[in-house]
Design a protein around this motif. Structure first.
Motif, PDB file in Angstrom:
ATOM      1  N   SER A  45      -3.381  -1.474 -15.745  1.00  0.00           N
ATOM      2  CA  SER A  45      -4.405  -2.073 -15.006  1.00  0.00           C
ATOM      3  C   SER A  45      -5.720  -1.843 -15.722  1.00  0.00           C
ATOM      4  O   SER A  45      -6.870  -1.634 -14.807  1.00  0.00           O
ATOM      5  N   GLY A  46      -5.769  -1.997 -16.984  1.00  0.00           N
ATOM      6  CA  GLY A  46      -7.245  -1.691 -17.784  1.00  0.00           C
ATOM      7  C   GLY A  46      -7.474  -0.430 -18.334  1.00  0.00           C
ATOM      8  O   GLY A  46      -8.256   0.178 -18.735  1.00  0.00           O
ATOM      9  N   GLY A  47      -6.481   0.603 -17.714  1.00  0.00           N
ATOM     10  CA  GLY A  47      -6.600   2.023 -18.392  1.00  0.00           C
ATOM     11  C   GLY A  47      -5.979   2.006 -19.949  1.00  0.00           C
ATOM     12  O   GLY A  47      -5.192   1.006 -20.036  1.00  0.00           O
ATOM     13  N   ALA A  98      -2.982  -6.374  -8.197  1.00  0.00           N
ATOM     14  CA  ALA A  98      -3.414  -5.431  -9.167  1.00  0.00           C
ATOM     15  C   ALA A  98      -4.571  -4.898  -8.911  1.00  0.00           C
ATOM     16  O   ALA A  98      -5.184  -5.183  -8.108  1.00  0.00           O
ATOM     17  N   GLU A  99      -5.112  -3.605  -9.858  1.00  0.00           N
ATOM     18  CA  GLU A  99      -6.049  -2.979  -9.291  1.00  0.00           C
ATOM     19  C   GLU A  99      -7.053  -3.917  -9.185  1.00  0.00           C
ATOM     20  O   GLU A  99      -8.126  -3.413  -8.613  1.00  0.00           O
ATOM     21  N   ARG A 100      -7.349  -4.940  -9.975  1.00  0.00           N
ATOM     22  CA  ARG A 100      -8.743  -5.689  -9.860  1.00  0.00           C
ATOM     23  C   ARG A 100      -8.247  -7.053  -9.890  1.00  0.00           C
ATOM     24  O   ARG A 100      -9.000  -7.945 -10.376  1.00  0.00           O
ATOM     25  N   LEU A 101      -7.196  -7.570  -9.356  1.00  0.00           N
ATOM     26  CA  LEU A 101      -6.551  -8.818  -9.394  1.00  0.00           C
ATOM     27  C   LEU A 101      -6.119  -8.998  -7.903  1.00  0.00           C
ATOM     28  O   LEU A 101      -5.213  -8.168  -7.338  1.00  0.00           O
ATOM     29  N   MET A 102      -6.468 -10.319  -7.401  1.00  0.00           N
ATOM     30  CA  MET A 102      -5.971 -10.509  -6.012  1.00  0.00           C
ATOM     31  C   MET A 102      -5.234 -11.863  -5.885  1.00  0.00           C
ATOM     32  O   MET A 102      -5.801 -12.850  -6.602  1.00  0.00           O
ATOM     33  N   LEU A 103      -4.547 -12.219  -4.888  1.00  0.00           N
ATOM     34  CA  LEU A 103      -4.316 -13.590  -4.694  1.00  0.00           C
ATOM     35  C   LEU A 103      -5.145 -13.887  -3.652  1.00  0.00           C
ATOM     36  O   LEU A 103      -5.251 -13.096  -2.560  1.00  0.00           O
ATOM     37  N   TYR A 105      -5.035   4.700 -16.124  1.00  0.00           N
ATOM     38  CA  TYR A 105      -5.087   3.691 -14.876  1.00  0.00           C
ATOM     39  C   TYR A 105      -6.428   3.102 -14.747  1.00  0.00           C
ATOM     40  O   TYR A 105      -7.232   3.787 -14.271  1.00  0.00           O
ATOM     41  N   GLY A 106      -6.557   1.857 -14.570  1.00  0.00           N
ATOM     42  CA  GLY A 106      -7.927   1.132 -14.215  1.00  0.00           C
ATOM     43  C   GLY A 106      -8.905   1.434 -15.277  1.00  0.00           C
ATOM     44  O   GLY A 106      -8.836   2.183 -16.101  1.00  0.00           O
ATOM     45  N   ASP A 107      -9.839   0.530 -15.118  1.00  0.00           N
ATOM     46  CA  ASP A 107     -11.000   0.599 -16.138  1.00  0.00           C
ATOM     47  C   ASP A 107     -11.941   1.659 -15.932  1.00  0.00           C
ATOM     48  O   ASP A 107     -12.252   2.394 -14.995  1.00  0.00           O
ATOM     49  N   PRO A 108     -11.753   2.663 -17.205  1.00  0.00           N
ATOM     50  CA  PRO A 108     -12.662   3.683 -17.316  1.00  0.00           C
ATOM     51  C   PRO A 108     -14.060   3.928 -16.800  1.00  0.00           C
ATOM     52  O   PRO A 108     -14.590   4.916 -16.361  1.00  0.00           O
ATOM     53  N   THR A 109     -14.679   2.510 -16.633  1.00  0.00           N
ATOM     54  CA  THR A 109     -16.324   2.539 -16.226  1.00  0.00           C
ATOM     55  C   THR A 109     -16.059   2.393 -14.770  1.00  0.00           C
ATOM     56  O   THR A 109     -17.326   2.467 -14.182  1.00  0.00           O
ATOM     57  N   GLU A 110     -15.061   2.452 -13.868  1.00  0.00           N
ATOM     58  CA  GLU A 110     -15.047   2.550 -12.558  1.00  0.00           C
ATOM     59  C   GLU A 110     -14.517   4.026 -12.227  1.00  0.00           C
ATOM     60  O   GLU A 110     -14.290   3.944 -11.006  1.00  0.00           O
ATOM     61  N   ARG A 111     -14.427   5.009 -12.798  1.00  0.00           N
ATOM     62  CA  ARG A 111     -14.218   6.306 -12.649  1.00  0.00           C
ATOM     63  C   ARG A 111     -15.350   6.972 -11.841  1.00  0.00           C
ATOM     64  O   ARG A 111     -16.383   6.770 -12.366  1.00  0.00           O
ATOM     65  N   GLU A 112     -14.970   7.748 -11.023  1.00  0.00           N
ATOM     66  CA  GLU A 112     -15.934   8.313 -10.238  1.00  0.00           C
ATOM     67  C   GLU A 112     -16.744   9.256 -11.360  1.00  0.00           C
ATOM     68  O   GLU A 112     -16.393  10.125 -11.930  1.00  0.00           O
ATOM     69  N   PRO A 143       0.904  -1.295  -0.035  1.00  0.00           N
ATOM     70  CA  PRO A 143      -0.149   0.130  -0.175  1.00  0.00           C
ATOM     71  C   PRO A 143       0.830   1.406  -0.099  1.00  0.00           C
ATOM     72  O   PRO A 143       0.342   2.217  -0.549  1.00  0.00           O
ATOM     73  N   GLU A 144       1.864   1.333   0.394  1.00  0.00           N
ATOM     74  CA  GLU A 144       2.952   2.392   0.605  1.00  0.00           C
ATOM     75  C   GLU A 144       3.420   2.757  -0.672  1.00  0.00           C
ATOM     76  O   GLU A 144       3.334   3.872  -1.252  1.00  0.00           O
ATOM     77  N   LEU A 145       4.140   1.672  -1.264  1.00  0.00           N
ATOM     78  CA  LEU A 145       4.867   1.631  -2.658  1.00  0.00           C
ATOM     79  C   LEU A 145       3.865   2.048  -3.659  1.00  0.00           C
ATOM     80  O   LEU A 145       4.125   2.457  -4.675  1.00  0.00           O
ATOM     81  N   ARG A 146       2.548   1.622  -3.470  1.00  0.00           N
ATOM     82  CA  ARG A 146       1.495   1.833  -4.338  1.00  0.00           C
ATOM     83  C   ARG A 146       1.351   3.259  -5.102  1.00  0.00           C
ATOM     84  O   ARG A 146       0.799   3.465  -6.020  1.00  0.00           O
ATOM     85  N   LYS A 147       1.500   4.269  -4.065  1.00  0.00           N
ATOM     86  CA  LYS A 147       1.690   5.458  -4.302  1.00  0.00           C
ATOM     87  C   LYS A 147       2.565   5.979  -5.392  1.00  0.00           C
ATOM     88  O   LYS A 147       2.436   7.048  -6.081  1.00  0.00           O
ATOM     89  N   SER A 148       3.555   5.268  -5.829  1.00  0.00           N
ATOM     90  CA  SER A 148       4.548   5.460  -6.967  1.00  0.00           C
ATOM     91  C   SER A 148       4.232   4.859  -8.123  1.00  0.00           C
ATOM     92  O   SER A 148       4.750   4.768  -9.358  1.00  0.00           O
ATOM     93  N   VAL A 149       3.071   3.803  -8.173  1.00  0.00           N
ATOM     94  CA  VAL A 149       2.567   3.263  -9.330  1.00  0.00           C
ATOM     95  C   VAL A 149       2.103   4.188 -10.304  1.00  0.00           C
ATOM     96  O   VAL A 149       0.999   5.057  -9.997  1.00  0.00           O
ATOM     97  N   MET A 150       2.455   4.075 -11.492  1.00  0.00           N
ATOM     98  CA  MET A 150       1.726   5.019 -12.489  1.00  0.00           C
ATOM     99  C   MET A 150       1.866   4.399 -13.861  1.00  0.00           C
ATOM    100  O   MET A 150       2.743   3.525 -14.126  1.00  0.00           O
ATOM    101  N   ALA A 151       1.094   4.851 -14.535  1.00  0.00           N
ATOM    102  CA  ALA A 151       1.106   4.456 -16.201  1.00  0.00           C
ATOM    103  C   ALA A 151       2.151   5.243 -16.935  1.00  0.00           C
ATOM    104  O   ALA A 151       2.989   6.157 -16.429  1.00  0.00           O
ATOM    105  N   THR A 152       2.253   4.843 -18.301  1.00  0.00           N
ATOM    106  CA  THR A 152       3.381   5.605 -18.981  1.00  0.00           C
ATOM    107  C   THR A 152       3.147   7.057 -19.118  1.00  0.00           C
ATOM    108  O   THR A 152       2.034   7.685 -19.666  1.00  0.00           O
ATOM    109  N   SER A 153       4.192   7.928 -18.966  1.00  0.00           N
ATOM    110  CA  SER A 153       4.048   9.289 -19.015  1.00  0.00           C
ATOM    111  C   SER A 153       4.602   9.700 -20.524  1.00  0.00           C
ATOM    112  O   SER A 153       5.045   8.899 -21.455  1.00  0.00           O
ATOM    113  N   SER A 154       4.697  11.011 -20.687  1.00  0.00           N
ATOM    114  CA  SER A 154       5.108  11.600 -21.911  1.00  0.00           C
ATOM    115  C   SER A 154       6.455  11.371 -22.468  1.00  0.00           C
ATOM    116  O   SER A 154       7.345  10.807 -21.591  1.00  0.00           O
TER     117      SER A 154
END
Length: 781
Positions: free
Chosen positions: A529-531, A678-683, A599-606, A401-412
């Motif tokens: 993660s589906g983004g 992952a965003e929607r995958l669990m062990l 990042y993540g499935d667009p249908t889960e965006r607020e 959970p702490e390192l997850r703050k650095s997770v990100m999709a590809t930038s420019s």
């Protein structure tokens, strides 16, 4: 064609990594002439206050080094764009402190200095007052225009440390002005390489080396000033370090260097031990290795983690082709840059400490580890390597959970997207340069928030783009506009948007421009993660137009739509590698600079965030419904019931069009997650058996040590059909490969797990495969 990757390299065991026929990779123990003495004394006890003072002093020495270069250079690439970096390294070349500019520049400094130690200590010797120059990509440079200047710092007759800089020079020769040789079939069409040569000593600058270096440039006087700025920088940094010896014991200064490295290594080790063991892989297809090339070329980066050790390789990457390649040194530097901002973000860019926990292997003669013949000037694969490594690290780090703050999709800048222009400027002088707008792309989406519009990029913390007035002052161009471009990846969190701009020639008819990118249909700006994936740049050219008549009538084509309406003899889309497009006073070019991946499935965006994007004109209203499944009323509010129904229908429609595997018997109740991977995958565990499942609905996909994609529903579609018919290009318009946008989703609820852009004939990329041993430890908790 397949995306499966071998487990062992196809490398000739007789390869000698000496930087001659093959790339340079030093052994753990360097072979150095005995006449060179080293100062390695270090205090065993270093009090924390002294450490903080000294580490801050050395940080400021790096910044003063950088400031000196900028004050002397006169190059807008350095002064306005910060396209350079500086660093300090230990006596044996270990990089412990980088300045906050382009990180991959100095990421290869370790190899360059170690090569110099092994190959120059005997002849011509390494002595006090010496300064070296190198831009050879077979050793470690990124491309020949990124010139490295570095100097040893001596304490008496013992080598104490090194100071180093790398700066992008505007032209150092080659078949195309500016050095971006997009037509090059091999390195012999590109700028010449200098290999760890002594450019100065106690007698001053060596005229024989300088004359040789300047001889190939179209702008030798300009290049001479740029070279002197780099020399001035290392002289200033060397002087400042020597001044430290007057205030502190040299052993105390050396101890602070070691502590930065040790602290970074310890922090990275602790973080890695909290993460799963396993293997992560990424595959990206680069299109258009040169003008007229309609093929795609596979780039593979693999990551294996065991305990606190990381192992990267490029096994499975296609052979080198065109000028899109990079050397092993820059493959290593790309990975180091990603590691620094992902795992050592709080340790002053101490890449050396991260690399202590990392082994990087490569097949030579491939796109991301070229041999001595491979052309490298466009740096496409090097840029891509940074983000592929970042993507793998993001997937590895998600479970914490702490390192997850650095997770990100590809930038420019994953696709580079440059305009190189040259000719005779408004003063009648020869010039060669590139537009400097490319760092204004979008930051990729994070696991907890949207990416940053025009945010720049992760490996370039301190970057700028010039004011348009500055660029117009330097070069014979006028900007027609520079504005936001809606080209980011959609997702639960969307990527940051980039920009679009257009320029026309001014006060010259002797100017041409070339585009440097990969085709937009083979975008490299991947989501996570589906983004959804974002788009790389697009180019549009206008030739022999009536634009001056529009100026005279008080009209300025200030939008992309108005740009395309300029009356002209020719108005057309430019290829990603178009050569010598005219840029006189009646010609113009538009470039759209990329956005970040989603990042993540667009249908889960607020839904409220979707409505806000529509209100701010950051999202077209039609995409709110078709991509996000959000129904926005005329007053800007969200119709919540209609939105729920539409989202359910979108997911149902995906599954109706997808290949759905046979589903195993499902548990009566949704199992609880042991670890989110992952965003929607669990062990999770079902009847005492470890499995991977959908964390949204609980659907069980596969055994825990198996690749989940083989049990996911799979839909082969296109970005143009699935995401945005206006923005994306059909692959068949640019390449001759049947390329599909492959979406993997839960066979039960239809939520997106991951997306690929891949040839239809390819097997799914096995991006996450957990270690059986690690899974067993989690099941026992």
């Amino acid at each position: 064609m397949t995306t499966e990757t071998p487990t062992a390299p196809k490398v000739d065991p007789e390869i000698v990594w000496d930087g001659k026929k093959y790339p340079y990779r030093p052994d753990d123990v360097l072979t150095i002439d005995d006449r060179l003495k080293f100062n390695s004394d270090s205090d065993e006890d270093l009090d924390p206050i002294t450490f903080e003072v000294l580490s801050s002093r050395m940080w400021n020495i790096n910044e003063e080094h950088a400031d000196t270069i900028q004050r002397v250079s006169g190059s807008p690439v350095v002064v306005e764009n910060y396209d350079f970096n500086t660093c300090i390294q230990t006596e044996k070349g270990e990089p412990f402190l980088f300045a906050p500019y382009i990180q991959y520049f100095t990421g290869a400094a370790e190899l360059i200095i170690k090569y110099t130690l092994e190959n120059r200590a005997g002849s011509p010797g390494i002595n006090p007052g010496d300064i070296f120059i190198s831009n050879d990509t077979l050793i470690a440079g990124s491309h020949q225009m990124d010139v490295c200047v570095y100097a040893p710092v001596f304490l008496g007759d013992e080598l104490f440390c090194w100071v180093f800089n790398s700066c992008h020079a505007r032209d150092v020769g080659g078949s195309e002005p500016g050095g971006f040789c997009i037509q090059a079939p091999d390195i012999y069409y590109e700028s010449p390489s200098l290999r760890a040569m002594k450019i100065a000593d106690t007698d001053g600058i060596r005229s024989d080396v300088e004359d040789t270096f300047l001889r190939f440039s179209r702008i030798p006087d300009t290049l001479a000033l740029e070279l002197r700025s780099q020399i001035a920088g290392v002289v200033r940094a060397r002087t400042r370090i020597e001044e430290l010896f007057e205030q502190y014991k040299p052993a105390t200064v050396k101890a602070s260097m070691h502590k930065l490295l040790d602290d970074t290594e310890a922090a990275v080790s602790e973080r890695l031990n909290r993460l799963p063991d396993g293997k992560w892989s990424d595959v990206i297809y680069l299109g258009g290795a040169g003008p007229g090339d309609r093929d795609v070329h596979k780039v593979v980066v693999n990551l294996r983690k065991e305990g606190d050790q990381l192992y990267f390789d490029n096994y499975g990457t296609d052979p080198q082709v065109g000028s899109i390649n990079c050397g092993y040194g820059q493959f290593r530097a790309a990975i180091g840059a990603a590691l620094a901002y992902m795992l050592a973000y709080d340790h002053r860019f101490c890449v050396g400490g991260v690399l202590r926990r990392t082994t990087i292997d490569a097949e030579i003669g491939t796109i991301v580890s070229a041999d001595r013949d491979g052309a490298v000037s466009t740096t496409l694969s090097q840029m891509l390597g940074i983000f592929m490594a970042g993507k793998l690290l993001s997937k590895m780090m998600y479970s914490d959970p702490e390192l997850r703050k650095s997770v990100m999709a590809t930038s420019s800048i994953s696709g580079i997207a440059l305009l190189a222009h040259s000719g005779i400027d408004q003063h009648g002088d020869v010039f060669a340069t590139l537009t400097l707008d490319h760092p204004a792309g979008g930051i990729g989406a994070f696991a907890f928030r949207d990416g940053i519009d025009q945010g720049g990029t992760t490996f370039w913390p301190k970057c700028e783009i010039p004011d348009v007035e500055s660029s117009e002052q330097y070069y014979p161009i006028l900007y027609l506009y520079r504005r936001t471009a809606l080209n980011a990846g959609h997702g639960k969190f969307r990527g940051g948007n980039g920009i679009t701009f257009a320029i026309t020639g001014h006060r010259t008819e002797q100017q041409v421009a070339s585009t440097v990118d990969s085709p937009s249909s083979t975008t490299t700006a991947s989501g996570l993660s589906g983004g959804h994936w974002a788009i790389t740049s697009k180019f549009w050219g206008v030739e022999d137009s009536k634009i001056r008549e529009q100026f005279a009538a008080g009209r300025l084509p200030g939008t992309p739509a108005e740009f395309r309406e300029i009356p002209a003899a020719k108005s057309h889309k430019l290829d990603a590698k178009a050569v010598a497009h005219p840029l006189g006073e009646n010609d113009a070019i538009e470039s759209a600079v990329y956005g970040g991946g989603g990042y993540g499935d667009p249908t889960e965006r607020e839904p409220r965030l979707v409505a806000e994007d529509v209100r701010l004109k950051m999202l077209r209203p039609d995409l709110a419904a078709s991509v996000y499944g959000v129904v926005v009323a005329d007053d800007g509010s969200v119709d919540e019931s209609s939105t729920d129904e539409l989202r359910a229908q979108l997911r149902k429609d995906r599954l109706s069009r997808a290949e759905v595997p046979a589903q195993p018997d499902q548990p009566a109740e949704k199992p609880e997650s042991i670890v989110d991977i992952a965003e929607r995958l669990m062990l999770t565990s079902v009847d005492g058996h470890s499995v991977i499942g959908c964390s949204g609905c609980g659907h069980v996909l596969c055994d825990a040590d198996q690749p989940y994609k083989l049990s996911a529903a799979r839909l082969d579609t296109s970005m143009k059909d699935e995401i945005d018919g206006e923005l994306f290009t059909r692959p068949e318009d640019e390449i001759d490969v049947d390329l599909v946008y492959r979406m993997f989703m839960c066979p039960s609820c239809g939520v997106l797990f991951e997306n690929e852009l891949t040839p239809r004939s390819s097997e799914p990329v096995q991006d996450i495969v957990l270690s059986s041993a690690w899974v067993s430890t989690q099941a026992g908790k």
